[in-house]
Design a protein around this motif. Structure first.
Motif, PDB file in Angstrom:
ATOM      1  N   MET A   1     -21.940 -25.885  -9.376  1.00 57.65           N
ATOM      2  CA  MET A   1     -21.340 -25.931  -8.044  1.00 57.65           C
ATOM      3  C   MET A   1     -20.978 -27.360  -7.664  1.00 57.65           C
ATOM      4  N   ALA A   2     -21.819 -28.331  -8.022  1.00 58.30           N
ATOM      5  CA  ALA A   2     -21.524 -29.731  -7.716  1.00 58.30           C
ATOM      6  C   ALA A   2     -20.241 -30.183  -8.399  1.00 58.30           C
ATOM      7  N   ASP A   3     -20.037 -29.756  -9.637  1.00 55.46           N
ATOM      8  CA  ASP A   3     -18.797 -30.104 -10.344  1.00 55.46           C
ATOM      9  C   ASP A   3     -17.583 -29.520  -9.632  1.00 55.46           C
ATOM     10  N   ALA A   4     -17.710 -28.263  -9.182  1.00 54.06           N
ATOM     11  CA  ALA A   4     -16.604 -27.621  -8.478  1.00 54.06           C
ATOM     12  C   ALA A   4     -16.308 -28.334  -7.163  1.00 54.06           C
ATOM     13  N   LEU A   5     -17.346 -28.752  -6.450  1.00 55.71           N
ATOM     14  CA  LEU A   5     -17.154 -29.475  -5.190  1.00 55.71           C
ATOM     15  C   LEU A   5     -16.491 -30.832  -5.427  1.00 55.71           C
TER      16      LEU A   5
ATOM     17  N   ASP B   1     -22.247 -39.704  -1.085  1.00 58.63           N
ATOM     18  CA  ASP B   1     -23.149 -39.061  -2.032  1.00 58.63           C
ATOM     19  C   ASP B   1     -24.143 -38.128  -1.362  1.00 58.63           C
ATOM     20  N   GLY B   2     -24.049 -38.003  -0.047  1.00 61.29           N
ATOM     21  CA  GLY B   2     -25.013 -37.174   0.666  1.00 61.29           C
ATOM     22  C   GLY B   2     -24.392 -35.897   1.198  1.00 61.29           C
ATOM     23  N   TYR B   3     -25.246 -34.938   1.479  1.00 61.04           N
ATOM     24  CA  TYR B   3     -24.767 -33.685   2.066  1.00 61.04           C
ATOM     25  C   TYR B   3     -25.880 -33.078   2.912  1.00 61.04           C
ATOM     26  N   SER B   4     -25.480 -32.200   3.809  1.00 61.07           N
ATOM     27  CA  SER B   4     -26.434 -31.424   4.590  1.00 61.07           C
ATOM     28  C   SER B   4     -25.860 -30.030   4.767  1.00 61.07           C
ATOM     29  N   THR B   5     -26.700 -29.103   5.164  1.00 60.67           N
ATOM     30  CA  THR B   5     -26.246 -27.720   5.317  1.00 60.67           C
ATOM     31  C   THR B   5     -26.623 -27.186   6.694  1.00 60.67           C
ATOM     32  N   LEU B   6     -25.776 -26.323   7.205  1.00 58.15           N
ATOM     33  CA  LEU B   6     -26.069 -25.594   8.436  1.00 58.15           C
ATOM     34  C   LEU B   6     -25.964 -24.112   8.104  1.00 58.15           C
ATOM     35  N   THR B   7     -27.080 -23.425   8.204  1.00 58.63           N
ATOM     36  CA  THR B   7     -27.172 -22.048   7.742  1.00 58.63           C
ATOM     37  C   THR B   7     -26.770 -21.070   8.836  1.00 58.63           C
ATOM     38  N   ARG B   8     -26.110 -20.011   8.433  1.00 60.53           N
ATOM     39  CA  ARG B   8     -25.806 -18.938   9.370  1.00 60.53           C
ATOM     40  C   ARG B   8     -27.088 -18.190   9.744  1.00 60.53           C
ATOM     41  N   LYS B   9     -26.957 -17.189  10.583  1.00 59.81           N
ATOM     42  CA  LYS B   9     -28.135 -16.424  11.000  1.00 59.81           C
ATOM     43  C   LYS B   9     -27.808 -14.935  10.966  1.00 59.81           C
ATOM     44  N   ASP B  10     -27.120 -14.520   9.903  1.00 59.70           N
ATOM     45  CA  ASP B  10     -26.668 -13.137   9.808  1.00 59.70           C
ATOM     46  C   ASP B  10     -27.517 -12.314   8.841  1.00 59.70           C
ATOM     47  N   SER B  11     -27.695 -12.827   7.631  1.00 63.07           N
ATOM     48  CA  SER B  11     -28.445 -12.066   6.631  1.00 63.07           C
ATOM     49  C   SER B  11     -29.945 -12.282   6.810  1.00 63.07           C
ATOM     50  N   LEU B  12     -30.733 -11.457   6.169  1.00 65.39           N
ATOM     51  CA  LEU B  12     -32.188 -11.572   6.296  1.00 65.39           C
ATOM     52  C   LEU B  12     -32.691 -12.901   5.752  1.00 65.39           C
ATOM     53  N   LEU B  13     -32.130 -13.349   4.649  1.00 69.56           N
ATOM     54  CA  LEU B  13     -32.564 -14.620   4.068  1.00 69.56           C
ATOM     55  C   LEU B  13     -32.259 -15.782   5.010  1.00 69.56           C
TER      56      LEU B  13
ATOM     57  N   VAL C   1     -33.880  -7.711  -5.875  1.00 69.87           N
ATOM     58  CA  VAL C   1     -33.074  -7.272  -4.733  1.00 69.87           C
ATOM     59  C   VAL C   1     -32.121  -8.409  -4.361  1.00 69.87           C
ATOM     60  N   GLN C   2     -30.812  -8.119  -4.346  1.00 70.68           N
ATOM     61  CA  GLN C   2     -29.815  -9.151  -4.063  1.00 70.68           C
ATOM     62  C   GLN C   2     -29.811  -9.501  -2.584  1.00 70.68           C
ATOM     63  N   MET C   3     -29.846 -10.814  -2.284  1.00 65.98           N
ATOM     64  CA  MET C   3     -29.876 -11.274  -0.901  1.00 65.98           C
ATOM     65  C   MET C   3     -28.931 -12.461  -0.739  1.00 65.98           C
ATOM     66  N   PRO C   4     -27.899 -12.342   0.107  1.00 65.05           N
ATOM     67  CA  PRO C   4     -26.932 -13.436   0.299  1.00 65.05           C
ATOM     68  C   PRO C   4     -27.458 -14.496   1.253  1.00 65.05           C
ATOM     69  N   TYR C   5     -26.941 -15.703   1.085  1.00 64.63           N
ATOM     70  CA  TYR C   5     -27.322 -16.827   1.943  1.00 64.63           C
ATOM     71  C   TYR C   5     -26.073 -17.678   2.154  1.00 64.63           C
ATOM     72  N   GLN C   6     -25.497 -17.624   3.356  1.00 65.00           N
ATOM     73  CA  GLN C   6     -24.247 -18.329   3.651  1.00 65.00           C
ATOM     74  C   GLN C   6     -24.540 -19.564   4.490  1.00 65.00           C
ATOM     75  N   PHE C   7     -23.814 -20.653   4.211  1.00 61.31           N
ATOM     76  CA  PHE C   7     -24.078 -21.900   4.909  1.00 61.31           C
ATOM     77  C   PHE C   7     -22.816 -22.754   4.962  1.00 61.31           C
ATOM     78  N   ASN C   8     -22.776 -23.632   5.980  1.00 60.12           N
ATOM     79  CA  ASN C   8     -21.701 -24.610   6.089  1.00 60.12           C
ATOM     80  C   ASN C   8     -22.188 -25.913   5.480  1.00 60.12           C
ATOM     81  N   LEU C   9     -21.431 -26.410   4.506  1.00 58.43           N
ATOM     82  CA  LEU C   9     -21.824 -27.612   3.777  1.00 58.43           C
ATOM     83  C   LEU C   9     -21.091 -28.817   4.345  1.00 58.43           C
ATOM     84  N   PHE C  10     -21.834 -29.850   4.743  1.00 64.54           N
ATOM     85  CA  PHE C  10     -21.260 -31.103   5.235  1.00 64.54           C
ATOM     86  C   PHE C  10     -21.473 -32.155   4.148  1.00 64.54           C
ATOM     87  N   ILE C  11     -20.372 -32.761   3.670  1.00 61.90           N
ATOM     88  CA  ILE C  11     -20.427 -33.721   2.577  1.00 61.90           C
ATOM     89  C   ILE C  11     -19.850 -35.053   3.050  1.00 61.90           C
ATOM     90  N   GLN C  12     -20.585 -36.122   2.810  1.00 62.55           N
ATOM     91  CA  GLN C  12     -20.063 -37.463   3.087  1.00 62.55           C
ATOM     92  C   GLN C  12     -20.651 -38.428   2.070  1.00 62.55           C
TER      93      GLN C  12
END
Length: 233
Positions: free
Chosen positions: A221-225, A148-160, A135-146
């Motif tokens: 994805m890391a290469d694309a970023l 060599d490090g990164y963190s994520t802030l996740t939305r609260k819309d989809s079930l995942l 079953v396909q389930m999306p997961y959207q997040f805001n990526l903060f990069i600085q």
């Protein structure tokens, strides 16, 4: 459901016998199906000790065949089994533009007191698709990069995404009540059931969130970023 096949296992055609002619062999794809059925079949607790011998008897296979199935499953790609749920990693999507973040004017000095310039920080909206039992389930997040490090802030819309916040907010006292704004295990399982996904207990949900966090950014994805950041600089 039949007497000879009480768990509705998939009938599969063997491609031959093993070297000692004591058990069937199957195509790699069918061996993968056997392995998945071993862990994804709902079995009552009092029948657990009977299930594995029944599965091996149904397909006329031995332990060695199951071991090979496990190797094939690991080699197929981004998939794992978490407490009777198959979880797979899907494609990623970069949403919008890379945004430069204004850094606070703080004192960045090294151990010798020399001023250091902090690495530029960026934010970027991203989405990763996961599959739970296909079953396909999306997961959207805001990526903060600085740097060599990164963190994520996740939305609260989809079930995942709601499952993520359910786990991470579970220790906050203000979310331990029955307020309408907070998800409960029961409401999450109701939403899973509406998608055709078997219910999960707390342990499964925590393992699922751990897997998601570890799987958000792969090498592609890391290469694309990195290309986006190089172009911005």
């Amino acid at each position: 459901m039949t007497h000879n096949n009480p768990y509705n296992l998939l009938p599969l055609k063997p491609i031959g016998r093993n070297e000692t002619n004591t058990a069937n062999t199957y195509s790699p794809q069918d061996m993968l199906k056997i392995y998945e059925q071993q862990f994804l079949t709902e079995v009552p607790e009092d029948k657990l000790t009977e299930f594995l011998p029944m599965l091996k008897g149904f397909y006329d296979i031995d332990d060695h065949t199951l071991d090979i199935c496990a190797v094939i499953f690991d080699a197929v790609g981004d998939a794992c089994i978490i407490y009777n749920h198959k979880v797979q990693i899907g494609d990623y999507q970069i949403i919008g533009e890379l945004v430069k973040e204004e850094l606070a004017n703080e004192d960045y000095s090294d151990s010798e007191g020399e001023e250091q310039q902090p690495a530029q920080a960026y934010t970027l909206e991203c989405k990763r698709i996961f599959f739970i039992n296909d079953v396909q389930m999306p997961y959207q997040f805001n990526l903060f990069i600085q740097g060599d490090g990164y963190s994520t802030l996740t939305r609260k819309d989809s079930l995942l995404e709601k499952i993520y916040w359910f786990v991470n907010d579970s220790f906050d006292e203000h979310l331990l009540d029955d307020s309408e704004d907070s998800e409960s295990l029961e409401s999450i399982n109701e939403q899973l059931a509406s998608l055709g996904v078997r219910e999960m207990d707390l342990t499964t949900i925590h393992e699922l969130v751990n897997f998601i966090e570890d799987s958000l950014i792969d090498d592609e994805m890391a290469d694309a970023l990195n290309e986006l950041i190089d172009a911005a600089e």
